[in-house]
Design a protein around this motif. Structure first.
Motif, mmCIF file in Angstrom:
data_model
loop_
_atom_site.group_PDB
_atom_site.id
_atom_site.type_symbol
_atom_site.label_atom_id
_atom_site.label_comp_id
_atom_site.label_asym_id
_atom_site.label_seq_id
_atom_site.Cartn_x
_atom_site.Cartn_y
_atom_site.Cartn_z
ATOM 1 N N ASN A 128 47.769 45.596 33.991
ATOM 2 C CA ASN A 128 47.786 45.529 35.461
ATOM 3 C C ASN A 128 46.440 45.873 36.092
ATOM 4 N N TYR A 129 45.362 45.372 35.488
ATOM 5 C CA TYR A 129 44.020 45.518 36.032
ATOM 6 C C TYR A 129 43.397 44.130 36.120
ATOM 7 N N SER A 130 42.374 44.008 36.945
ATOM 8 C CA SER A 130 41.689 42.719 37.061
ATOM 9 C C SER A 130 40.685 42.549 35.922
ATOM 10 N N ALA A 131 40.381 41.292 35.621
ATOM 11 C CA ALA A 131 39.368 40.999 34.613
ATOM 12 C C ALA A 131 38.010 41.536 35.066
ATOM 13 N N SER A 132 37.767 41.529 36.369
ATOM 14 C CA SER A 132 36.479 42.029 36.867
ATOM 15 C C SER A 132 36.347 43.534 36.648
ATOM 16 N N LEU A 133 37.454 44.288 36.732
ATOM 17 C CA LEU A 133 37.381 45.719 36.445
ATOM 18 C C LEU A 133 37.084 45.936 34.967
ATOM 19 N N VAL A 134 37.744 45.201 34.099
ATOM 20 C CA VAL A 134 37.488 45.310 32.660
ATOM 21 C C VAL A 134 36.013 45.012 32.387
ATOM 22 N N ALA A 135 35.486 43.968 32.997
ATOM 23 C CA ALA A 135 34.074 43.608 32.802
ATOM 24 C C ALA A 135 33.150 44.702 33.323
ATOM 25 N N SER A 136 33.446 45.255 34.480
ATOM 26 C CA SER A 136 32.605 46.308 35.064
ATOM 27 C C SER A 136 32.561 47.542 34.182
ATOM 28 N N VAL A 137 33.690 47.895 33.590
ATOM 29 C CA VAL A 137 33.733 49.052 32.692
ATOM 30 C C VAL A 137 32.951 48.747 31.418
ATOM 31 N N GLU A 138 33.147 47.561 30.857
ATOM 32 C CA GLU A 138 32.447 47.197 29.627
ATOM 33 C C GLU A 138 30.928 47.150 29.816
ATOM 34 N N LEU A 139 30.479 46.775 30.993
ATOM 35 C CA LEU A 139 29.047 46.683 31.273
ATOM 36 C C LEU A 139 28.471 47.980 31.832
ATOM 37 N N CYS A 140 29.298 49.027 31.845
ATOM 38 C CA CYS A 140 28.888 50.356 32.336
ATOM 39 C C CYS A 140 28.472 50.321 33.802
ATOM 40 N N ARG A 141 29.045 49.415 34.557
ATOM 41 C CA ARG A 141 28.781 49.368 35.997
ATOM 42 C C ARG A 141 29.742 50.275 36.750
ATOM 43 N N ARG A 142 30.872 50.564 36.111
ATOM 44 C CA ARG A 142 31.895 51.386 36.749
ATOM 45 C C ARG A 142 32.494 52.321 35.705
ATOM 46 N N ARG A 172 38.687 55.275 34.849
ATOM 47 C CA ARG A 172 39.587 56.430 35.023
ATOM 48 C C ARG A 172 40.321 56.651 33.702
ATOM 49 N N GLU A 173 40.834 57.854 33.529
ATOM 50 C CA GLU A 173 41.520 58.185 32.273
ATOM 51 C C GLU A 173 42.714 57.276 32.027
ATOM 52 N N GLU A 174 43.456 56.932 33.069
ATOM 53 C CA GLU A 174 44.622 56.055 32.917
ATOM 54 C C GLU A 174 44.207 54.681 32.373
ATOM 55 N N PHE A 175 43.102 54.150 32.866
ATOM 56 C CA PHE A 175 42.584 52.860 32.388
ATOM 57 C C PHE A 175 42.276 52.955 30.898
ATOM 58 N N ILE A 176 41.578 54.011 30.500
ATOM 59 C CA ILE A 176 41.216 54.206 29.093
ATOM 60 C C ILE A 176 42.471 54.315 28.231
ATOM 61 N N SER A 196 40.744 38.427 25.658
ATOM 62 C CA SER A 196 39.769 38.187 26.717
ATOM 63 C C SER A 196 39.860 39.344 27.711
ATOM 64 N N GLN A 197 38.873 39.457 28.577
ATOM 65 C CA GLN A 197 38.915 40.488 29.616
ATOM 66 C C GLN A 197 40.115 40.251 30.520
ATOM 67 N N GLU A 198 40.379 38.991 30.809
ATOM 68 C CA GLU A 198 41.516 38.652 31.663
ATOM 69 C C GLU A 198 42.846 39.061 31.014
ATOM 70 N N ALA A 199 43.005 38.747 29.721
ATOM 71 C CA ALA A 199 44.256 39.078 29.021
ATOM 72 C C ALA A 199 44.468 40.583 28.948
ATOM 73 N N LEU A 200 43.411 41.338 28.646
ATOM 74 C CA LEU A 200 43.546 42.796 28.579
ATOM 75 C C LEU A 200 43.872 43.362 29.950
ATOM 76 N N GLY A 201 43.201 42.830 30.980
ATOM 77 C CA GLY A 201 43.479 43.282 32.341
ATOM 78 C C GLY A 201 44.912 43.001 32.754
ATOM 79 N N GLU A 202 45.373 41.784 32.505
ATOM 80 C CA GLU A 202 46.747 41.413 32.867
ATOM 81 C C GLU A 202 47.772 42.287 32.159
ATOM 82 N N GLN A 203 47.538 42.552 30.886
ATOM 83 C CA GLN A 203 48.476 43.364 30.110
ATOM 84 C C GLN A 203 48.609 44.771 30.689
#
Length: 128
Positions: A17-31, A34-38, A8-15
């Motif tokens: 140290n990112y929020s589920a909302s950041l994962v969702a924003s990146v997946e939806l091309c809203r944000r 950063r290279e570290e996130f990738i 889930s977005q939440e599980a990937l974020g937690e693993q």
């Protein structure tokens, strides 16, 4: 890749140290990520550098059609990558000539024997 990995977005974020909302924003091309996130997501999803190569291609290519077109292109790449029977391979920029430049090709791996490749296009000099 995330859904294919059963995360889930939440599980990937937690693993990572990112929020589920950041994962969702990146997946939806809203944000833009950063290279570290990738890097962290690629490692967590065992992407073998795929996410980094996609990011590299996006950053270095001149946008054609604006952000809306780029967003649709990225959604299409994700959809192709999520197909059960297909694989998405992104060649790093600067790789030079390779078989995929002439169009899509299929590599079949039989249970025994060598791999077989099929290229569905017209080769230079072939009759039309």
């Amino acid at each position: 890749m995330r859904t294919k990995a059963g995360r889930s977005q939440e599980a990937l974020g937690e693993q990572n140290n990112y929020s589920a909302s950041l994962v969702a924003s990146v997946e939806l091309c809203r944000r833009a990520p950063r290279e570290e996130f990738i890097q962290r997501c690629d490692e967590a999803l065992h992407g073998e550098g795929l996410l980094l190569r996609i990011r590299e291609a996006i950053l270095k290519e001149r946008p054609v059609g604006g952000p809306k077109v780029k967003r649709e292109e990225l959604r299409h790449l994700v959809a192709v990558g999520d197909r059960r029977l297909g694989h998405l391979h992104v060649a790093p920029r600067g790789v030079g000539a390779y078989a995929g430049l002439n169009g899509a090709f299929v590599i079949a791996t039989p249970p025994e024997g060598d791999d077989l490749a099929y290229l569905d296009n017209r080769s230079p000099g072939a009759p039309s």
